[in-house]
Design an enzyme around this catalytic site. Structure first.
Site, PDB file in Angstrom:
ATOM      1  CB  SER A  97      50.889  31.440  34.429  1.00 17.02           C
ATOM      2  OG  SER A  97      50.551  31.382  35.778  1.00 17.02           O
ATOM      3  CG  ASP A 235      47.377  30.971  38.135  1.00 22.39           C
ATOM      4  OD1 ASP A 235      46.664  29.957  38.271  1.00 22.39           O
ATOM      5  OD2 ASP A 235      48.536  30.932  37.711  1.00 22.39           O
ATOM      6  CG  ASP A 237      48.622  28.172  34.648  1.00 25.07           C
ATOM      7  OD1 ASP A 237      48.461  28.987  35.578  1.00 25.07           O
ATOM      8  OD2 ASP A 237      49.680  27.548  34.489  1.00 25.07           O
ATOM      9  CG  ASP A 239      50.027  27.065  38.097  1.00 24.22           C
ATOM     10  OD1 ASP A 239      49.435  28.157  38.198  1.00 24.22           O
ATOM     11  OD2 ASP A 239      51.206  26.952  37.705  1.00 24.22           O
TER      12      ASP A 239
HETATM   13 MG    MG Z   1      49.911  29.715  36.928  1.00 21.79          MG
END
Ligand code: MG
Length: 449
Positions: A97, A235, A237, A239
């Site tokens: 992440s 960020d 990844d 999400d």
């Molecule tokens: Mg993330």
């Protein structure tokens, strides 16, 4: 037995803590947990260690008898989507992440595209320490490849009507996996996209990946310089999403969540917002504006998703800019959050700064103090004693509730630190609360060390 799983799967320094051996064992453990059968979707981010871990993980899964669907480069929401789209029995994403490039992580998803519940993570942990079960040669799993990006983008385009205003958006993906979806999707929806840090590079040279204001200075400048309507930052990844207004001012994660919620729920009767103890009171304002309810859970995506499963809800979100749309995916969805935010702008014809000023202003201060893992429970106990004369919420850490603000003192689930969040209606008051919180926190840590 030590603990493998933190607030978001297993995390660690790649090739040191999170080794190919551990990735193999985690893959084998998941296969064992699934009784040596089933189809598993595997995706990864663009970190230098991700392909190494992917290979090891797949070796473990197939050694344990599972079939693997290799998705390659995949933002986390796309993995959640793919797990359901391809009717998989579970999914695995390899990403750390927002952590620095030397880290990586492995996180499991269930067949509904939600992160594994704590109970299942503990079961995987138990199998890793005991050793998973390898199958006989004739049952070793097979590996095939699939593209999840096209079906994801198609499904998104089916759900979201094209924008009309031709808004100009600067998209900053931090050289990470959001780069493969968001710029293209926003263009297809009718935006003029200026991309910033959208060349994939696993050393993440553009900026730090956490979507916090101090990492988004370049984006803010670019939005102003290009005379864009807004900036979007993901960020590592994708999400999570943060938004920059047309003047270069950065909206906090909970304000992005609040505005998206206001828009997304506008036609629902008594909508239910699910969030954590760490988000701004602005969510309470939004809930009452909509004539709805708010539920506050412990911090972390599994807690919010767990609440949806137990009692239902219409939208979920966290202070870090993660928003969950449960009728779309049971996962923090940074890409959908960006799309819904732009849809709101498109529909209202307002500027981001104007939209933002429709919500009450709050001042927040977020700080942290180093605290060794083993001291955390003792520090928390000591803090509760110190604040005993106030109204306390102990859902997660310690939330001290004042008439004109709140303070949250909470041990991090992933790092050896204690977080201290303060919020109030004006700066003077929030500074006082933050000072009080940090003073008490540091004293407790010092005395117990
Ligand atoms: Mg993330």
């Amino acid at each position: 037995m030590s603990k493998l799983f933190g607030t978001f799967g297993v995390r660690g320094l790649a090739n040191r803590e999170l080794t190919p051996k551990l990735a193999f064992e985690l893959g084998l453990a998941l296969a064992t947990h699934l009784n040596g059968k089933g189809k598993i979707a595997v995706g990864h981010d663009n970190r230098t260690s991700s392909e190494m871990l992917e290979h090891a993980l797949i070796a473990g899964l197939t050694a344990g008898g599972c079939e693997v669907l290799k998705l390659g480069l995949t933002p986390t929401p796309v993995l959640s989507f793919a797990t359901r789209h391809f009717s998989c029995d579970a999914g695995v994403i390899i990403t750390a992440s927002h952590n620095p490039p030397e880290y990586n992580g492995i996180k499991f998803w269930d067949s509904e595209g939600a992160g594994f519940e704590r109970k299942r993570e503990r079961e995987i942990e138990r199998i890793v320490f005991k050793g998973g079960k390898r199958v006989n040669w004739q049952y070793i799993g097979r590996v095939s490849e699939a593209d999840a990006l096209e079906p994801y983008i198609d499904a998104m385009l089916k759900r979201v009507p094209k924008f009309k205003r031709g808004l100009k958006v600067v998209v900053d993906c931090g050289n990470a996996t959001g780069s493969v979806v968001t710029p293209r999707l926003l263009r297809e929806l009718g935006c003029k996209v200026v991309s910033l840090n959208c060349q994939l590079d696993g050393t993440f040279p553009g900026r730090k990946l956490e979507t916090v204001p101090e990492n988004l200075g370049e984006l803010a400048k670019t939005v102003v310089a290009c005379k864009a309507d807004l900036g979007v930052a993901h960020d590592g990844d994708a999400d999570r999403t943060l938004i920059v207004d047309e003047r270069g001012e950065i909206l906090s994660g909970d304000r992005v969540f609040a505005l998206v919620a206001l828009h997304y729920l506008r036609e629902r009767k008594r909508p239910r917002i699910v969030t954590t103890v760490a988000t701004s009171a602005v969510l309470d304002d939004v809930a009452s504006k909509l004539g709805g309810d708010i539920a506050r859970t412990r911090v972390g995506e599994p807690e919010v998703v767990g609440e949806f499963r137990k009692r239902g809800g219409d939208i979920g979100g966290e202070e870090n800019g993660g928003v969950i749309f449960p009728d779309w995916l049971l996962c923090r969805e940074g890409i959908m959050a960006a799309v819904k935010f732009i849809e709101l702008l498109d529909r209202t014809g307002m500027k981001v700064s104007e939209l933002n000023s429709t919500l009450p202003r709050y001042s927040q201060i977020k700080q942290r103090a180093k605290c060794p893992e083993e001291l955390k429970p003792k520090v928390l106990k000591a803090l509760a004693k110190r604040f005993v004369k106030y109204k306390l919420d102990r859902t997660d850490g310690l939330r001290v509730i004042f008439d004109d603000g709140w303070l949250l003192l909470r041990p991090s689930g992933t790092e050896p630190i204690f977080r201290c969040f303060a919020e109030a209606r004006d700066e003077e008051r929030v500074e006082k609360l933050a000072k009080l919180g940090m003073r008490e926190l540091k004293e407790c840590i010092r005395k117990l060390s």
